[in-house]
Motif scaffolding. Structure first.
Motif, PDB file in Angstrom:
ATOM      1  N   GLU A 116       0.828  -1.209   0.000  1.00  0.00           N
ATOM      2  CA  GLU A 116       0.000   0.000   0.000  1.00  0.00           C
ATOM      3  C   GLU A 116       0.864   1.261   0.000  1.00  0.00           C
ATOM      4  O   GLU A 116       0.548   2.244  -0.678  1.00  0.00           O
ATOM      5  N   PHE A 117       1.941   1.238   0.754  1.00  0.00           N
ATOM      6  CA  PHE A 117       2.855   2.383   0.740  1.00  0.00           C
ATOM      7  C   PHE A 117       3.425   2.612  -0.663  1.00  0.00           C
ATOM      8  O   PHE A 117       3.558   3.751  -1.118  1.00  0.00           O
ATOM      9  N   GLU A 118       3.761   1.524  -1.318  1.00  0.00           N
ATOM     10  CA  GLU A 118       4.486   1.628  -2.598  1.00  0.00           C
ATOM     11  C   GLU A 118       3.656   2.223  -3.724  1.00  0.00           C
ATOM     12  O   GLU A 118       4.204   2.741  -4.693  1.00  0.00           O
ATOM     13  N   MET A 119       2.335   2.179  -3.621  1.00  0.00           N
ATOM     14  CA  MET A 119       1.503   2.660  -4.725  1.00  0.00           C
ATOM     15  C   MET A 119       1.105   4.123  -4.583  1.00  0.00           C
ATOM     16  O   MET A 119       0.515   4.707  -5.494  1.00  0.00           O
ATOM     17  N   ILE A 120       1.442   4.759  -3.455  1.00  0.00           N
ATOM     18  CA  ILE A 120       0.890   6.081  -3.142  1.00  0.00           C
ATOM     19  C   ILE A 120       1.276   7.139  -4.170  1.00  0.00           C
ATOM     20  O   ILE A 120       0.441   7.936  -4.615  1.00  0.00           O
ATOM     21  N   GLU A 121       2.534   7.171  -4.574  1.00  0.00           N
ATOM     22  CA  GLU A 121       2.935   8.223  -5.515  1.00  0.00           C
ATOM     23  C   GLU A 121       2.198   8.091  -6.852  1.00  0.00           C
ATOM     24  O   GLU A 121       1.807   9.104  -7.455  1.00  0.00           O
ATOM     25  N   ASP A 122       1.989   6.866  -7.300  1.00  0.00           N
ATOM     26  CA  ASP A 122       1.243   6.672  -8.546  1.00  0.00           C
ATOM     27  C   ASP A 122      -0.194   7.163  -8.388  1.00  0.00           C
ATOM     28  O   ASP A 122      -0.748   7.800  -9.308  1.00  0.00           O
ATOM     29  N   VAL A 123      -0.806   6.887  -7.248  1.00  0.00           N
ATOM     30  CA  VAL A 123      -2.181   7.342  -7.009  1.00  0.00           C
ATOM     31  C   VAL A 123      -2.240   8.874  -6.979  1.00  0.00           C
ATOM     32  O   VAL A 123      -3.114   9.498  -7.595  1.00  0.00           O
ATOM     33  N   ALA A 146       6.210  11.121  -1.826  1.00  0.00           N
ATOM     34  CA  ALA A 146       5.013  11.087  -0.995  1.00  0.00           C
ATOM     35  C   ALA A 146       5.290  10.340   0.303  1.00  0.00           C
ATOM     36  O   ALA A 146       5.975   9.308   0.306  1.00  0.00           O
ATOM     37  N   VAL A 147       4.769  10.865   1.394  1.00  0.00           N
ATOM     38  CA  VAL A 147       4.891  10.218   2.704  1.00  0.00           C
ATOM     39  C   VAL A 147       3.476   9.923   3.197  1.00  0.00           C
ATOM     40  O   VAL A 147       2.798  10.792   3.732  1.00  0.00           O
ATOM     41  N   PRO A 148       2.993   8.686   2.971  1.00  0.00           N
ATOM     42  CA  PRO A 148       1.655   8.315   3.434  1.00  0.00           C
ATOM     43  C   PRO A 148       1.678   7.951   4.913  1.00  0.00           C
ATOM     44  O   PRO A 148       2.552   7.216   5.374  1.00  0.00           O
ATOM     45  N   LEU A 149       0.720   8.461   5.663  1.00  0.00           N
ATOM     46  CA  LEU A 149       0.706   8.303   7.109  1.00  0.00           C
ATOM     47  C   LEU A 149      -0.669   7.839   7.577  1.00  0.00           C
ATOM     48  O   LEU A 149      -1.689   8.139   6.949  1.00  0.00           O
ATOM     49  N   SER A 150      -0.686   7.136   8.692  1.00  0.00           N
ATOM     50  CA  SER A 150      -1.946   6.612   9.222  1.00  0.00           C
ATOM     51  C   SER A 150      -2.918   7.752   9.492  1.00  0.00           C
ATOM     52  O   SER A 150      -2.541   8.828   9.944  1.00  0.00           O
ATOM     53  N   ALA A 151      -4.195   7.478   9.226  1.00  0.00           N
ATOM     54  CA  ALA A 151      -5.195   8.544   9.151  1.00  0.00           C
ATOM     55  C   ALA A 151      -5.830   8.888  10.482  1.00  0.00           C
ATOM     56  O   ALA A 151      -6.373   9.995  10.649  1.00  0.00           O
ATOM     57  N   GLY A 152      -5.843   7.958  11.445  1.00  0.00           N
ATOM     58  CA  GLY A 152      -6.612   8.200  12.648  1.00  0.00           C
ATOM     59  C   GLY A 152      -8.109   8.131  12.352  1.00  0.00           C
ATOM     60  O   GLY A 152      -8.535   7.685  11.283  1.00  0.00           O
ATOM     61  N   ALA A 189      -3.062  15.197   1.006  1.00  0.00           N
ATOM     62  CA  ALA A 189      -4.043  14.415   0.256  1.00  0.00           C
ATOM     63  C   ALA A 189      -4.538  13.263   1.115  1.00  0.00           C
ATOM     64  O   ALA A 189      -3.755  12.617   1.816  1.00  0.00           O
ATOM     65  N   TYR A 190      -5.860  13.012   1.067  1.00  0.00           N
ATOM     66  CA  TYR A 190      -6.454  11.859   1.717  1.00  0.00           C
ATOM     67  C   TYR A 190      -6.667  10.791   0.644  1.00  0.00           C
ATOM     68  O   TYR A 190      -7.244  11.072  -0.419  1.00  0.00           O
ATOM     69  N   VAL A 191      -6.212   9.569   0.931  1.00  0.00           N
ATOM     70  CA  VAL A 191      -6.201   8.519  -0.083  1.00  0.00           C
ATOM     71  C   VAL A 191      -6.945   7.287   0.427  1.00  0.00           C
ATOM     72  O   VAL A 191      -6.700   6.815   1.546  1.00  0.00           O
ATOM     73  N   ASP A 192      -7.853   6.755  -0.407  1.00  0.00           N
ATOM     74  CA  ASP A 192      -8.514   5.480  -0.153  1.00  0.00           C
ATOM     75  C   ASP A 192      -7.628   4.379  -0.745  1.00  0.00           C
ATOM     76  O   ASP A 192      -7.439   4.307  -1.964  1.00  0.00           O
ATOM     77  N   LEU A 193      -7.075   3.540   0.132  1.00  0.00           N
ATOM     78  CA  LEU A 193      -6.111   2.532  -0.314  1.00  0.00           C
ATOM     79  C   LEU A 193      -6.759   1.425  -1.133  1.00  0.00           C
ATOM     80  O   LEU A 193      -6.128   0.870  -2.041  1.00  0.00           O
ATOM     81  N   THR A 194      -7.986   1.093  -0.827  1.00  0.00           N
ATOM     82  CA  THR A 194      -8.661   0.014  -1.557  1.00  0.00           C
ATOM     83  C   THR A 194      -9.070   0.465  -2.950  1.00  0.00           C
ATOM     84  O   THR A 194      -8.827  -0.226  -3.950  1.00  0.00           O
ATOM     85  N   ASP A 195      -9.669   1.659  -3.033  1.00  0.00           N
ATOM     86  CA  ASP A 195     -10.094   2.185  -4.332  1.00  0.00           C
ATOM     87  C   ASP A 195      -8.939   2.805  -5.119  1.00  0.00           C
ATOM     88  O   ASP A 195      -9.094   3.125  -6.300  1.00  0.00           O
ATOM     89  N   ARG A 196      -7.832   3.018  -4.446  1.00  0.00           N
ATOM     90  CA  ARG A 196      -6.645   3.624  -5.070  1.00  0.00           C
ATOM     91  C   ARG A 196      -6.989   4.968  -5.709  1.00  0.00           C
ATOM     92  O   ARG A 196      -6.707   5.223  -6.882  1.00  0.00           O
ATOM     93  N   ARG A 197      -7.554   5.836  -4.878  1.00  0.00           N
ATOM     94  CA  ARG A 197      -7.915   7.154  -5.387  1.00  0.00           C
ATOM     95  C   ARG A 197      -7.802   8.182  -4.265  1.00  0.00           C
ATOM     96  O   ARG A 197      -7.894   7.854  -3.069  1.00  0.00           O
TER      97      ARG A 197
END
Length: 659
Positions: A116-123, A146-152, A189-197
């Protein structure tokens, strides 16, 4: 279905003890069992994998040489659907023993995994809003890390039940450039990891990207290296004093087992001194890093590095002369990767002994006796990088029966742009570069067995005695002891003004003086969680609001913020368990200790932070009848000379004790 050959293979590689380290064969057998049960499809990944240790009473009753069944817990995540399952698998039998699907809105999500971390920049780079926000700042998306971080968990109804991360951008000017020096601030940016958007862009302010360099490995930044440091060589010509057999370590009077898993990292088991048990299991079971900046792009920054990231997955392979110095013994650690394949972390755990100055000393004016003994400690350590920070965990055992944990925090502080008007929630650490205030709060889980399973906890502190008939000169103070008899009473904070400590005592065992044997938990007593009581992070990290919690032992109660911390709405773990208000007096107890640092960053923390230290100590109190280190011999060799010379006379050459 397991075959005769499978069972033979399993028997040939079967561990000799239920707390042995994980093997690659066991990881393979778990994966094969899950595949055979139809639980591992093309898009299903391992989000968590660790030994499912037997209950304490089972382990303590296990006869030597008896067959050992090895069970593992594997949490599975379907990247395509977002569904997840919690499973228990017997590696010994090659069978799935239990499975259940998680309910994320109620329980929380599995941890975030590498895929999931690895796909963030592409998304992000496929999102028009992100690209537009970078474009108006004159920044090429390809130059942004990109630095994706846990959302809380916050008041976003559309996030309920979805796997969400929030992502910052940091500009990287060339391949060797540290992006941490160039935060693209005011944008998240807020990212949905399942929908990849991308579900939301928050573009709150256009702040200049700091131009300072963070390249601490660049000679142009560092300047000429010092030439004045002379080598220090640590040698043990006769070898170390400890022995290692599998994961069992014996050193002086100490005996224990070593473990490792991806969530807690290094664990210590069945710690005993001279055959007497002290701690059944010790670990750092959770940590949280809450940030203080309430800005629209930062208010949500709170990370649970154990529960949300499984931070020990990334443990370093330690290097002699760099991470460890002296006569070293290493242990490898086996974990599972996202696909459930075994991954060996070479040299994950470092073991060595080291000199620690004076153990005890006296020069007597009446007898002329002059004696010095040197302290030595056994060290068990591992280091793990997680994002910008690096954490080292060092467990120490001392010759006098003391146990200590020291956590070392280093790496790079999390950065932000620092506006011209200043920021009351951050420090300017370089021109135009800020570092927000934050805390590092750890929870140690200490499953105590002080000379046996039945223990009590007493709060012990100094008490001033008012002047009066029994204290006419006002000099008196005494010790006050309060037994914590129920879980509702055993939620306490440290108080350095009265040297408050907590004694874990065995009410059924006494020393030669008739005193109950015990160990004292000596806290540093620094700040607990500073966030408001009504805040989301307070609900999710309630464990960090007290220095001490005590619970009745339950093998299912392992993690103080709950099993599934990622996007957990709060209330799980310790606050849920203690609602039962179980009796503690003379029971099987687990002590939970919160410790850590509150970090107001300094310019000296940039571009890389010198180690900051925190921890606690467990010290014997009446556990022994007298000083247990009286039998430590004097130092032999050319570097120390003693022999009862007159303490008032001149010191002999070379008689310094070398603190």
């Amino acid at each position: 279905m397991t075959t005769v050959e499978d069972r033979r293979d399993a028997a040939a590689t079967a561990p000799a003890h239920p707390l042995d380290m994980t093997t690659a064969t066991e990881v393979d057998r778990v994966r094969e069992a899950l595949t055979g049960a139809g639980l591992l499809g093309e898009t299903v990944r391992f989000a968590f994998f660790a030994p499912e240790e037997p209950a304490k009473d089972e382990v303590l009753a296990q006869p030597d040489g008896a067959p050992v069944e090895r069970r593992f817990r594997a949490v599975l995540l379907d990247l395509a659907s977002g569904r997840s399952w919690d499973t228990i698998v017997s590696a010994t039998r090659g069978e799935v023993l239990s499975r259940r699907e998680l309910d994320p809105p109620r329980e929380g999500q599995p941890p975030i995994i590498d895929a999931e971390f690895e796909m963030i920049e592409d998304v992000l780079n496929a999102d028009a809003g992100w690209v537009e926000a970078l474009g108006k700042r004159g920044i090429e998306p390809a130059s942004v890390r990109a630095v994706p971080l846990s959302a809380g968990v916050y008041d976003y109804p559309d996030e309920v039940g979805h796997r969400i991360v929030r992502a910052f951008g940091f500009r990287q000017d060339h391949a060797k450039d540290s992006p941490w020096a160039h935060p693209v601030d005011g944008l998240v940016a807020y990212v949905d990891l399942t929908d990849r958007r991308v579900t939301r862009i928050v573009d709150a302010a256009e702040l200049p990207v700091p131009a300072t360099s963070g390249n601490f490995d660049d000679p142009a930044v560092v300047g000429p290296e010092r030439t004045t440091l002379k080598p220090i060589e640590i040698t043990q010509p006769e070898g170390p004093s400890f022995t290692v057999e599998g994961n069992r370590v014996r050193w002086e009077n100490w005996d224990l087992r070593i473990g490792f898993n991806e969530r807690e990292g290094l664990t210590l088991h069945q710690i005993s001194f001279d055959g007497r048990p002290i701690v059944y299991r010790a670990s750092v079971a959770e940590m949280v890093v809450p940030y203080a900046d309430p800005a629209p792009v930062r208010f949500w920054q709170n990370y649970f590095d154990c529960g949300e990231y499984m931070f020990a997955r990334y443990a370093d392979s330690l290097q002699l002369g760099c991470d460890c110095l002296g006569e070293i013994h290493y242990l490898d650690a086996v974990i599972a990767d996202d696909f459930g394949r075994p991954k060996t972390i070479t040299n994950a755990i470092c073991m060595h002994e080291e000199d620690y100055g004076v153990l005890w000393k006296h020069s007597d004016m009446f007898t002329g006796v002059r004696e010095t003994r040197r302290q030595r400690r056994m060290v068990f350590s591992f280091f793990t990088p997680i994002g910008n920070y690096d954490y080292g965990f060092y467990w120490y055992l001392y010759l006098d029966g003391t146990i200590q944990l020291e956590v070392k925090a280093t790496g790079i502080v999390f950065t932000a742009a620092y506006p011209e008007g200043g920021n009351e929630y951050a420090t300017e650490i370089a021109p135009g570069l800020g570092a927000p205030y934050h805390q590092h709060l750890f929870s140690a889980r200490l499953d105590m067995t002080v000379d046996g399973v039945r223990n009590v906890v007493e709060e012990v502190q100094a008490e001033r005695v008012p002047m009066g008939e029994r204290n006419p000169y006002g000099n008196a103070f005494r010790q006050r002891r309060t037994r914590l008899t129920r879980e509702s009473e055993a939620q306490r904070r440290a108080d350095g003004s009265v040297v408050r400590a907590w004694h874990i005592v065995n009410p059924e065992r006494t020393n030669a003086l008739g005193q109950n044997v015990g160990y004292a938990l000596l806290p540093e007593g620094k700040a607990t969680l500073l966030a408001d009581e009504a805040s989301s992070i307070h609900a999710r990290a309630t464990f960090a609001t007290n220095h001490l919690w005590v619970t009745r032992y339950d093998p299912a109660e392992r993690y103080p913020a709950g099993d599934f911390v990622n996007q957990n709405p709060g209330g799980a773990g310790l606050p849920a368990w203690v609602q039962a208000d179980r009796e503690l007096d003379g029971e099987d107890l687990v002590v939970w200790h919160t410790f850590g640092t509150t970090h107001f960053p300094r310019p000296e923390d940039w571009p890389i932070m010198p180690v900051d230290y925190t921890g606690f100590t467990l010290k014997p109190v009446g556990f022994f009848d007298r000083n247990p280190a009286l039998d430590v011999p004097p130092t032999r060799g050319a570097h120390c000379h003693s022999g009862g010379q007159d303490v008032h006379g001149p010191a002999k050459e070379g008689s310094g004790d070398g603190r």
